[in-house]
Design a protein around this motif. Structure first.
Motif, PDB file in Angstrom:
ATOM      1  N   LYS A  34       0.963  -1.252   0.013  1.00 56.41           N
ATOM      2  CA  LYS A  34      -0.088   0.039   0.078  1.00 56.41           C
ATOM      3  C   LYS A  34       0.976   1.318  -0.052  1.00 56.41           C
ATOM      4  CE  LYS A  34      -4.173  -1.883   2.109  1.00 56.41           C
ATOM      5  NZ  LYS A  34      -5.099  -1.630   3.120  1.00 56.41           N
ATOM      6  N   ASN A  35       2.094   1.272   0.393  1.00 57.01           N
ATOM      7  CA  ASN A  35       3.034   2.408   0.625  1.00 57.01           C
ATOM      8  C   ASN A  35       3.957   2.318  -0.176  1.00 57.01           C
ATOM      9  OD1 ASN A  35       4.209   0.395   1.776  1.00 57.01           O
ATOM     10  ND2 ASN A  35       5.303   1.609   3.467  1.00 57.01           N
ATOM     11  N   GLY A  36       3.820   1.673  -1.269  1.00 56.64           N
ATOM     12  CA  GLY A  36       5.110   1.595  -2.080  1.00 56.64           C
ATOM     13  C   GLY A  36       5.498   0.414  -3.001  1.00 56.64           C
ATOM     14  N   TYR A  37       6.514   0.327  -3.923  1.00 62.74           N
ATOM     15  CA  TYR A  37       7.043  -0.560  -4.359  1.00 62.74           C
ATOM     16  C   TYR A  37       8.250  -1.029  -4.088  1.00 62.74           C
ATOM     17  CZ  TYR A  37       3.413   0.432  -8.060  1.00 62.74           C
ATOM     18  OH  TYR A  37       2.108   0.694  -8.662  1.00 62.74           O
ATOM     19  N   TYR A  38       8.432  -2.657  -3.825  1.00 61.82           N
ATOM     20  CA  TYR A  38       9.704  -2.901  -2.965  1.00 61.82           C
ATOM     21  C   TYR A  38      10.361  -4.277  -4.001  1.00 61.82           C
ATOM     22  CZ  TYR A  38       8.264  -0.391   1.030  1.00 61.82           C
ATOM     23  OH  TYR A  38       7.896   0.573   1.960  1.00 61.82           O
ATOM     24  N   LEU A  39      11.605  -3.989  -3.754  1.00 59.84           N
ATOM     25  CA  LEU A  39      12.472  -4.975  -4.537  1.00 59.84           C
ATOM     26  C   LEU A  39      12.843  -5.913  -3.272  1.00 59.84           C
ATOM     27  CD1 LEU A  39      14.343  -6.350  -6.543  1.00 59.84           C
ATOM     28  CD2 LEU A  39      16.283  -4.958  -5.907  1.00 59.84           C
ATOM     29  N   SER A  40      12.593  -7.372  -3.414  1.00 58.28           N
ATOM     30  CA  SER A  40      12.753  -8.153  -2.165  1.00 58.28           C
ATOM     31  C   SER A  40      13.980  -8.973  -2.515  1.00 58.28           C
ATOM     32  CB  SER A  40      11.704  -8.615  -1.866  1.00 58.28           C
ATOM     33  OG  SER A  40      11.355  -9.731  -2.532  1.00 58.28           O
ATOM     34  N   ILE A  41      14.848  -9.215  -1.588  1.00 57.65           N
ATOM     35  CA  ILE A  41      15.732 -10.501  -1.664  1.00 57.65           C
ATOM     36  C   ILE A  41      15.741 -11.503  -0.598  1.00 57.65           C
ATOM     37  CG2 ILE A  41      18.390 -10.787  -1.844  1.00 57.65           C
ATOM     38  CD1 ILE A  41      18.877  -7.941  -2.298  1.00 57.65           C
ATOM     39  N   ASN A  42      15.635 -12.600  -0.967  1.00 56.76           N
ATOM     40  CA  ASN A  42      15.117 -13.770  -0.121  1.00 56.76           C
ATOM     41  C   ASN A  42      16.516 -14.580  -0.177  1.00 56.76           C
ATOM     42  OD1 ASN A  42      14.314 -15.899   1.526  1.00 56.76           O
ATOM     43  ND2 ASN A  42      12.709 -16.470   0.054  1.00 56.76           N
ATOM     44  N   LYS A  43      16.717 -15.072   1.241  1.00 57.28           N
ATOM     45  CA  LYS A  43      18.099 -16.150   1.274  1.00 57.28           C
ATOM     46  C   LYS A  43      17.707 -16.997   2.190  1.00 57.28           C
ATOM     47  CE  LYS A  43      22.727 -16.589   1.379  1.00 57.28           C
ATOM     48  NZ  LYS A  43      24.034 -16.315   1.152  1.00 57.28           N
ATOM     49  N   VAL A  44      17.637 -18.330   2.067  1.00 58.44           N
ATOM     50  CA  VAL A  44      17.308 -19.482   2.922  1.00 58.44           C
ATOM     51  C   VAL A  44      18.702 -19.419   3.680  1.00 58.44           C
ATOM     52  CG1 VAL A  44      16.759 -21.734   3.284  1.00 58.44           C
ATOM     53  CG2 VAL A  44      15.573 -20.315   1.530  1.00 58.44           C
ATOM     54  N   ILE A  45      18.585 -19.397   5.051  1.00 54.08           N
ATOM     55  CA  ILE A  45      19.901 -19.501   5.650  1.00 54.08           C
ATOM     56  C   ILE A  45      20.143 -20.792   6.192  1.00 54.08           C
ATOM     57  CG2 ILE A  45      21.280 -18.806   7.730  1.00 54.08           C
ATOM     58  CD1 ILE A  45      19.390 -16.242   7.810  1.00 54.08           C
ATOM     59  N   GLU A  46      19.083 -21.478   6.590  1.00 53.20           N
ATOM     60  CA  GLU A  46      19.119 -22.954   7.070  1.00 53.20           C
ATOM     61  C   GLU A  46      17.839 -23.749   6.713  1.00 53.20           C
ATOM     62  OE1 GLU A  46      19.280 -25.377  11.431  1.00 53.20           O
ATOM     63  OE2 GLU A  46      19.310 -23.194  11.495  1.00 53.20           O
ATOM     64  N   GLU A  47      17.834 -24.739   6.227  1.00 53.47           N
ATOM     65  CA  GLU A  47      16.792 -25.521   5.816  1.00 53.47           C
ATOM     66  C   GLU A  47      17.142 -27.002   6.093  1.00 53.47           C
ATOM     67  OE1 GLU A  47      13.483 -25.897   2.245  1.00 53.47           O
ATOM     68  OE2 GLU A  47      15.231 -25.102   1.653  1.00 53.47           O
ATOM     69  N   SER A  48      16.250 -27.628   7.188  1.00 52.78           N
ATOM     70  CA  SER A  48      16.173 -28.934   7.386  1.00 52.78           C
ATOM     71  C   SER A  48      14.715 -29.384   7.565  1.00 52.78           C
ATOM     72  CB  SER A  48      17.045 -28.996   8.825  1.00 52.78           C
ATOM     73  OG  SER A  48      16.386 -28.650  10.007  1.00 52.78           O
ATOM     74  N   THR A  49      14.306 -30.617   7.940  1.00 54.75           N
ATOM     75  CA  THR A  49      13.239 -31.255   8.175  1.00 54.75           C
ATOM     76  C   THR A  49      12.351 -30.351   9.048  1.00 54.75           C
ATOM     77  OG1 THR A  49      14.287 -33.279   7.749  1.00 54.75           O
ATOM     78  CG2 THR A  49      11.960 -33.306   8.544  1.00 54.75           C
ATOM     79  N   PHE A  50      13.066 -29.963  10.271  1.00 53.18           N
ATOM     80  CA  PHE A  50      12.372 -29.551  11.184  1.00 53.18           C
ATOM     81  C   PHE A  50      12.469 -27.900  11.610  1.00 53.18           C
ATOM     82  CE2 PHE A  50      13.221 -33.761  12.625  1.00 53.18           C
ATOM     83  CZ  PHE A  50      11.587 -34.449  12.587  1.00 53.18           C
ATOM     84  N   ARG A  51      13.317 -27.571  10.584  1.00 47.88           N
ATOM     85  CA  ARG A  51      13.671 -25.801  10.721  1.00 47.88           C
ATOM     86  C   ARG A  51      14.097 -25.403   9.475  1.00 47.88           C
ATOM     87  NH1 ARG A  51      17.032 -23.326  15.718  1.00 47.88           N
ATOM     88  NH2 ARG A  51      17.233 -21.233  14.848  1.00 47.88           N
ATOM     89  N   LYS A  52      13.318 -24.113   9.465  1.00 51.14           N
ATOM     90  CA  LYS A  52      13.893 -23.425   8.210  1.00 51.14           C
ATOM     91  C   LYS A  52      13.857 -21.743   8.738  1.00 51.14           C
ATOM     92  CE  LYS A  52      12.031 -22.175   3.640  1.00 51.14           C
ATOM     93  NZ  LYS A  52      10.966 -22.389   2.511  1.00 51.14           N
ATOM     94  N   ARG A  53      15.035 -21.512   8.294  1.00 50.55           N
ATOM     95  CA  ARG A  53      15.227 -19.793   8.702  1.00 50.55           C
ATOM     96  C   ARG A  53      15.660 -19.098   7.300  1.00 50.55           C
ATOM     97  NH1 ARG A  53      20.347 -18.982  12.633  1.00 50.55           N
ATOM     98  NH2 ARG A  53      21.110 -19.877  11.049  1.00 50.55           N
ATOM     99  N   GLU A  54      15.042 -18.095   7.289  1.00 51.59           N
ATOM    100  CA  GLU A  54      15.152 -17.159   5.949  1.00 51.59           C
ATOM    101  C   GLU A  54      15.041 -15.886   6.367  1.00 51.59           C
ATOM    102  OE1 GLU A  54      11.957 -18.394   2.850  1.00 51.59           O
ATOM    103  OE2 GLU A  54      10.938 -18.667   4.711  1.00 51.59           O
TER     104      GLU A  54
END
Length: 161
Positions: free
Chosen positions: A123-143
């Motif tokens: 609503k307040n503008g346009y954004y460029l987003s960068i996403n990086k998965v730091i850790e991904e396992s069966t029980f945990r995902k950090r982004e």
């Protein structure tokens, strides 16, 4: 030999008229040297360098988060992040656990959440987003997300905004 001003007094009006006509002539032809494509290229180069600088910061934050999961909440990095022009969103198992400012209200789902770049409209503008998965396992995902403002959009617009 002594300098006599009286010889040059008669040439002063002619010199002023000559320089006036010269500057008037130049004022019409100098704008033709302006090229809007050059300005567009300069703006693109400035934008690219700014995005590259922000990408480097994002990489540094994600590298520090790999080694220290509480890096963003530490006082030295938190003070710098709070004053920044971009928004950092840190998710653990699809739950937002850290954000550095209130410039945007993040959605529950930020899209397909693919690693890399994406473009979002809020609503307040346009954004460029960068996403990086730091850790991904069966029980945990950090982004880690970085939202870089591209253009502001105001709910109310008038001649003064």
């Amino acid at each position: 030999m002594k300098f006599k001003l009286s010889k040059f007094k008669s040439w002063i009006p002619f010199a002023l008229i000559f320089f006036g006509v010269l500057f008037l002539f130049l004022s019409f032809y100098l704008p033709s040297f302006y090229n809007p494509q050059d300005e567009l290229h300069k703006a693109a180069v400035r934008t690219k360098s700014k995005i590259t600088e922000l990408e480097n910061k994002f990489q540094r934050y994600s590298d520090n988060l790999k080694t220290d999961g509480n890096y963003l909440s530490k006082s030295d990095s938190a003070e710098n992040l709070f004053e920044s022009q971009f928004t950092i969103l840190y998710y653990v198992n699809d739950s937002l656990v850290y954000w550095n400012n209130n410039k945007i209200l993040p959605r529950n789902s930020i899209g397909a959440r693919n690693e890399g770049y994406d473009f979002h409209k809020y609503k307040n503008g346009y954004y460029l987003s960068i996403n990086k998965v730091i850790e991904e396992s069966t029980f945990r995902k950090r982004e880690l997300f970085m939202m870089i403002p591209i253009r502001d959009a105001y709910v109310t617009e008038n001649q003064y905004l």
